[in-house]
Design an enzyme around this catalytic site. Structure first.
Site, mmCIF file in Angstrom:
data_model
loop_
_atom_site.group_PDB
_atom_site.id
_atom_site.type_symbol
_atom_site.label_atom_id
_atom_site.label_comp_id
_atom_site.label_asym_id
_atom_site.label_seq_id
_atom_site.Cartn_x
_atom_site.Cartn_y
_atom_site.Cartn_z
ATOM 1 N N GLU A 1 10.189 -9.100 2.708
ATOM 2 C CA GLU A 1 9.930 -7.668 2.644
ATOM 3 C C GLU A 1 9.356 -7.345 1.263
ATOM 4 O O GLU A 1 9.795 -7.897 0.260
ATOM 5 C CB GLU A 1 11.254 -6.912 2.847
ATOM 6 N N LYS B 1 7.626 0.937 9.773
ATOM 7 C CA LYS B 1 8.952 1.536 9.814
ATOM 8 C C LYS B 1 8.828 2.859 9.075
ATOM 9 O O LYS B 1 8.398 2.881 7.935
ATOM 10 C CB LYS B 1 9.973 0.656 9.097
ATOM 11 N N CYS C 1 14.557 -5.910 7.753
ATOM 12 C CA CYS C 1 15.761 -5.654 6.956
ATOM 13 C C CYS C 1 16.917 -4.987 7.714
ATOM 14 O O CYS C 1 17.712 -5.657 8.358
ATOM 15 C CB CYS C 1 15.351 -4.822 5.749
#
Ligand SMILES: *[C@@H]1O[C@H](CO)[C@@H](O)[C@H](O)[C@H]1NC(C)=O
Ligand SMILES: *[C@@H]1O[C@H](CO)[C@@H](O)[C@H](O)[C@H]1NC(C)=O
Ligand SMILES: CC(=O)N[C@H]1CO[C@H](CO)[C@@H](O)[C@@H]1O
Length: 284
Positions: A51, A120, A161
């Protein structure tokens, strides 16, 4: 590749690149190629980045480093995937569009084409597992709402995540036929030791799938100190590969024959669990 060949391919090597991320985006981008090259030379066919691999984790860095897609970072990912002929899971990057910021994950095929883009938007808004989350990703990336892609070896599901905490996402991916779930993530020094490995093992054993989570390396000087410990868990729930906190590459051989053996030995996925529970509940 012929059908026969792809059917025969029940094993492949996965590499997780636990990159040390710094505020200097250009230098970090240039190193992505070196790491992927190294992983490919060791036989990796699917390679994953962490990430926020191109910018430190933190709101001030997100706006500085945000870019469009396609843009500088995804161009690099595309070229690197093609140069080394791998499926490249591009962790996540801060994306900007119409002055809004998103955390976006992309995946590239060995021919350099982009297979999916997953944004996201309200990562920490998910109070009701499954519900809001799936609705949003559906509207944001139509066609790829559940963020899976096919390789000649297996179907892969991607979460970012926090998604790791949602058993439903992993379950839906499994029902869709995914055998490997990959979560680029950056847990911190509190949530990392407490939950990072536990969640991966839970998702793996629930669904009898391989689960991999790829973190940035730990940078003590960074404002967000990542736990590191990029990990691969097998369908039996065992950790098969794990990094420490340093910059490194983690390798694991994904064995689909082993996966199907586990599913035969303990055939939970074959039973219609929900139906059983409903019947039971009605009897009670
Ligand atoms: C995603 O991006 C938003 C906005 O840039 C930021 O506030 C948030 O912390 C990020 N979350 C993650 C998990 O990267
Ligand atoms: C890590 O994140 C959790 C949850 O967001 C927070 O409560 C905790 O204080 C953070 N720990 C560190 C060391 O930053
Ligand atoms: C992963 C990576 O490329 N890290 C580098 C980012 O840039 C800084 C500064 O040039 C390096 O120190 C990191 O090693």
């Amino acid at each position: 590749m012929s059908d026969n060949m792809s059917r025969a391919m029940t094993k492949f090597r996965l590499a997780l690149i636990q990159l040390m991320v710094s505020p200097l985006k250009a230098s970090n981008l240039s190193r992505v190629g070196l790491f992927v090259k190294e992983a490919a030379s060791k036989g990796a066919k699917v390679v994953a980045l962490p990430e926020c691999y191109n910018s430190p984790y933190g709101t001030k860095y997100f706006s500085e480093n945000a870019e469009r897609i396609p843009g500088e970072s995804t161009q690099v990912l595309s070229e690197v995937a093609k140069d080394y002929s791998v499926y490249l899971i591009g962790g996540s990057i801060p994306e900007e569009e119409n002055s809004k910021l998103y955390n976006t994950s992309t995946v590239f095929a060995p021919d350099g084409s982009m297979l999916l883009k997953y944004r996201k938007t309200h990562l920490f808004d998910i109070d009701v597992p499954g519900k809001i989350h799936f609705q949003e990703s559906e509207t944001l990336s139509p066609g790829n709402s559940l963020c899976t892609f096919d390789t000649p070896c297996c179907k892969v599901g991607i979460g970012i995540c926090y998604d790791m905490r949602f058993a439903e996402l992993a379950q839906i991916y499994t029902k869709k036929g995914c055998q490997l779930l990959v979560y680029p993530g950056a847990f911190n020094m509190t949530t990392g030791p407490a939950h990072w490995e536990l969640l991966q093992r839970a998702r793996a054993v629930d669904n009898q799938v391989y689960v991999a989570a790829v973190s940035p390396a730990r940078n003590e000087k960074s404002s967000y100190v990542a736990w590191g410990h990029s990990t691969v868990v097998n369908p039996w729930g065992e950790v098969v590969a794990k990094a420490g906190s340093e910059e490194t590459i983690v390798y694991a051989d994904i064995d689909l024959k082993y996966l199907s053996d586990i599913r035969q030995q303990i055939p939970v996925l074959k039973q219609k669990r929900h139906d059983l529970y409903c019947v039971q509940a009605m009897k009670d």
